[in-house]
Structure formats: C-alpha cells, structure tokens
Scaffold this motif. Sequence first.
Motif, PDB file in Angstrom:
ATOM      1  N   ILE A  71      -0.118   5.698  32.185  1.00 19.57           N
ATOM      2  CA  ILE A  71      -1.324   4.995  31.405  1.00 19.57           C
ATOM      3  C   ILE A  71      -2.474   4.789  31.444  1.00 19.57           C
ATOM      4  N   PHE A  72      -3.350   5.055  30.269  1.00 20.73           N
ATOM      5  CA  PHE A  72      -4.416   4.609  29.839  1.00 20.73           C
ATOM      6  C   PHE A  72      -4.788   4.741  28.669  1.00 20.73           C
ATOM      7  N   THR A  73      -6.536   4.180  28.618  1.00 21.85           N
ATOM      8  CA  THR A  73      -6.458   3.839  26.842  1.00 21.85           C
ATOM      9  C   THR A  73      -7.596   4.639  26.477  1.00 21.85           C
ATOM     10  N   ILE A  74      -6.391   5.816  25.246  1.00 24.44           N
ATOM     11  CA  ILE A  74      -7.699   6.574  25.061  1.00 24.44           C
ATOM     12  C   ILE A  74      -8.831   6.024  23.575  1.00 24.44           C
ATOM     13  N   TYR A  75      -9.996   6.629  23.605  1.00 25.00           N
ATOM     14  CA  TYR A  75     -10.512   6.312  22.066  1.00 25.00           C
ATOM     15  C   TYR A  75     -11.262   7.215  21.783  1.00 25.00           C
ATOM     16  N   LYS A  76     -11.131   6.555  20.710  1.00 24.38           N
ATOM     17  CA  LYS A  76     -11.478   7.612  19.051  1.00 24.38           C
ATOM     18  C   LYS A  76     -11.825   6.761  18.167  1.00 24.38           C
ATOM     19  N   PHE A  77     -13.016   7.655  17.265  1.00 20.60           N
ATOM     20  CA  PHE A  77     -13.245   7.739  16.177  1.00 20.60           C
ATOM     21  C   PHE A  77     -12.147   6.621  15.185  1.00 20.60           C
ATOM     22  N   ARG A  78     -11.764   5.922  14.121  1.00 23.73           N
ATOM     23  CA  ARG A  78     -11.243   5.941  13.546  1.00 23.73           C
ATOM     24  C   ARG A  78     -11.640   6.306  12.215  1.00 23.73           C
ATOM     25  N   THR A  79     -10.158   7.464  12.321  1.00 24.71           N
ATOM     26  CA  THR A  79      -9.996   8.403  10.958  1.00 24.71           C
ATOM     27  C   THR A  79      -9.063   7.635   9.208  1.00 24.71           C
ATOM     28  N   MET A  80      -8.358   6.820   9.858  1.00 25.01           N
ATOM     29  CA  MET A  80      -7.443   6.683   8.800  1.00 25.01           C
ATOM     30  C   MET A  80      -7.424   4.901   8.137  1.00 25.01           C
ATOM     31  N   THR A  81      -6.964   4.564   7.244  1.00 22.51           N
ATOM     32  CA  THR A  81      -7.253   2.519   6.524  1.00 22.51           C
ATOM     33  C   THR A  81      -6.026   2.341   7.650  1.00 22.51           C
ATOM     34  N   ASP A  82      -5.746   0.950   7.397  1.00 31.36           N
ATOM     35  CA  ASP A  82      -4.392   0.251   7.178  1.00 31.36           C
ATOM     36  C   ASP A  82      -4.052  -0.041   6.915  1.00 31.36           C
ATOM     37  N   ALA A  83      -3.647   0.806   5.056  1.00 30.11           N
ATOM     38  CA  ALA A  83      -3.223   0.896   4.069  1.00 30.11           C
ATOM     39  C   ALA A  83      -1.267   0.076   4.835  1.00 30.11           C
ATOM     40  N   ARG A  84      -0.391  -1.313   4.213  1.00 27.01           N
ATOM     41  CA  ARG A  84       0.134  -0.985   3.494  1.00 27.01           C
ATOM     42  C   ARG A  84       1.064  -0.968   2.582  1.00 27.01           C
ATOM     43  N   ASP A  85       2.360  -1.251   1.884  1.00 27.67           N
ATOM     44  CA  ASP A  85       3.659  -0.646   1.362  1.00 27.67           C
ATOM     45  C   ASP A  85       3.897  -2.868   1.183  1.00 27.67           C
ATOM     46  N   ASP A  86       4.244  -2.852   0.509  1.00 26.59           N
ATOM     47  CA  ASP A  86       4.375  -4.502  -0.059  1.00 26.59           C
ATOM     48  C   ASP A  86       4.813  -5.183   1.041  1.00 26.59           C
ATOM     49  N   LYS A  87       5.834  -4.236   1.843  1.00 27.63           N
ATOM     50  CA  LYS A  87       6.708  -5.199   2.582  1.00 27.63           C
ATOM     51  C   LYS A  87       6.205  -5.687   4.416  1.00 27.63           C
ATOM     52  N   GLY A  88       4.262  -4.621   4.176  1.00 24.65           N
ATOM     53  CA  GLY A  88       3.787  -5.012   4.952  1.00 24.65           C
ATOM     54  C   GLY A  88       3.551  -3.760   6.493  1.00 24.65           C
ATOM     55  N   GLU A  89       4.537  -2.990   5.721  1.00 21.28           N
ATOM     56  CA  GLU A  89       4.693  -1.944   7.038  1.00 21.28           C
ATOM     57  C   GLU A  89       3.151  -1.239   6.239  1.00 21.28           C
ATOM     58  N   LEU A  90       2.993   0.046   7.884  1.00 22.80           N
ATOM     59  CA  LEU A  90       1.739   0.693   7.451  1.00 22.80           C
ATOM     60  C   LEU A  90       2.180   2.236   6.614  1.00 22.80           C
ATOM     61  N   LEU A  91       1.895   2.364   5.323  1.00 21.10           N
ATOM     62  CA  LEU A  91       1.943   3.622   4.565  1.00 21.10           C
ATOM     63  C   LEU A  91       1.879   4.972   5.622  1.00 21.10           C
ATOM     64  N   PRO A  92       3.037   6.056   5.146  1.00 23.48           N
ATOM     65  CA  PRO A  92       2.274   7.152   6.276  1.00 23.48           C
ATOM     66  C   PRO A  92       1.062   7.713   6.824  1.00 23.48           C
ATOM     67  N   ASP A  93       0.944   8.418   7.281  1.00 25.13           N
ATOM     68  CA  ASP A  93      -0.417   9.271   7.927  1.00 25.13           C
ATOM     69  C   ASP A  93      -0.995   9.669   7.387  1.00 25.13           C
ATOM     70  N   GLU A  94       0.011  10.362   6.460  1.00 22.78           N
ATOM     71  CA  GLU A  94      -0.964  11.576   5.330  1.00 22.78           C
ATOM     72  C   GLU A  94      -2.098  10.315   4.512  1.00 22.78           C
ATOM     73  N   VAL A  95      -0.924   9.616   3.946  1.00 21.31           N
ATOM     74  CA  VAL A  95      -1.939   8.621   2.971  1.00 21.31           C
ATOM     75  C   VAL A  95      -2.728   8.025   2.919  1.00 21.31           C
TER      76      VAL A  95
END
Length: 185
Positions: free
Chosen positions: A60-84
Amino acid sequence: MAHEQKFYEKYVKRGLDFLLALIATIVLSPVLLVVAILVRIKLGTPVLFRQQRPGLNERIFTIYKFRTMTDARDDKGELLPDEVRLTRFGQVLRSTSLDELPELFNILKGDMAIVGPRPLAVIYLPYYTETERHRHDIRPGLTGLAQIKGRNSLSWEEKFDYDLQYRDGISLRLDCKIIFATVKK
C-alpha cells in the motif's frame, strides 16, 4: 503464472522512469504551479488529494493527485455524493488528466512507473481473482495499455486482461508505444 523480469524491466525501466519523471516535473513545474494555485482558489485546501492504493506486490502506498471535488456535506456532516461534489473545474482537470500530474512524485519515490496498470482503490483487493492479482507483480503506472485501448469504455475484465498482457510483454518498445499513444490522446 510467475513473473520473470527481462533485462529492460530488471535493469533499465526504473532508472528510465525516474529520469523521465524528473525531467517532466521540471519542464511541467509551471503547469503544476498554476494548477495548484487554481485548485487552492477554486476548491480550497488541501490542494492535493491523497488516497491509499495497492502497488507492487500489493504494498500500500499513498497516491497524489490534484483535488477535483469540494468537501460539501449534508446536515448530518456526511459527504455529499461524488457527482454533486465534482465541480466544472474538477471535470476539466480530470478530462485533461491534469489532476494526475502529482503522480510524477509517486514515480520519483518509486511507488509507481510511467507505464503500468493503473492503481485501483484498496477496497477492490478482496474482489480480484487469483489471475487478476498478478497485475500487482509490477509497479502501477501513470498510464497503461488499458488506457490507450479504451480507458473507461472497457469492462473491468478487459482492463485486467490488458494489464496482464502488459505485465507479460514489458519492453522499451511497448513502453514507448504506450507513452506516445497517451500523449496523442
């Protein structure tokens, strides 16, 4: 189905990968800097996306990429689906593969090669067949045979078949063919 390394893979490939990744990092440093600044402005921090992936011999290794998504979350603090969470800017980074440029550092570290099977998420490890596991007999790559043969239009089985074809046929000629086809695409 043991993997026997030929001369190129055993003595040349890693050094060549390091040299080419070093040159690419230097030449593309202005692009890396501009993309990093844009990611910081448009998506915030962290600029890099990090994820655990299985590499050579399933290490196991850590892969690095540029971020493409926000950290938007719902009212329970859960991450929204990737497509959102995937932004238009993120879609452009992905479609141009600019989000993959930080993987040059993975190549310099020795976790990856320029050409090899694309590293998949750790969660898929339990689902590989015994034959499919052999894709980990070699370093994962920034690009690979499956990427030039159809990328996301291929089934998982077809991707794994191409990964194993590459593993069994590694050569300087094949690496050059894949690199040139990748640049062309």
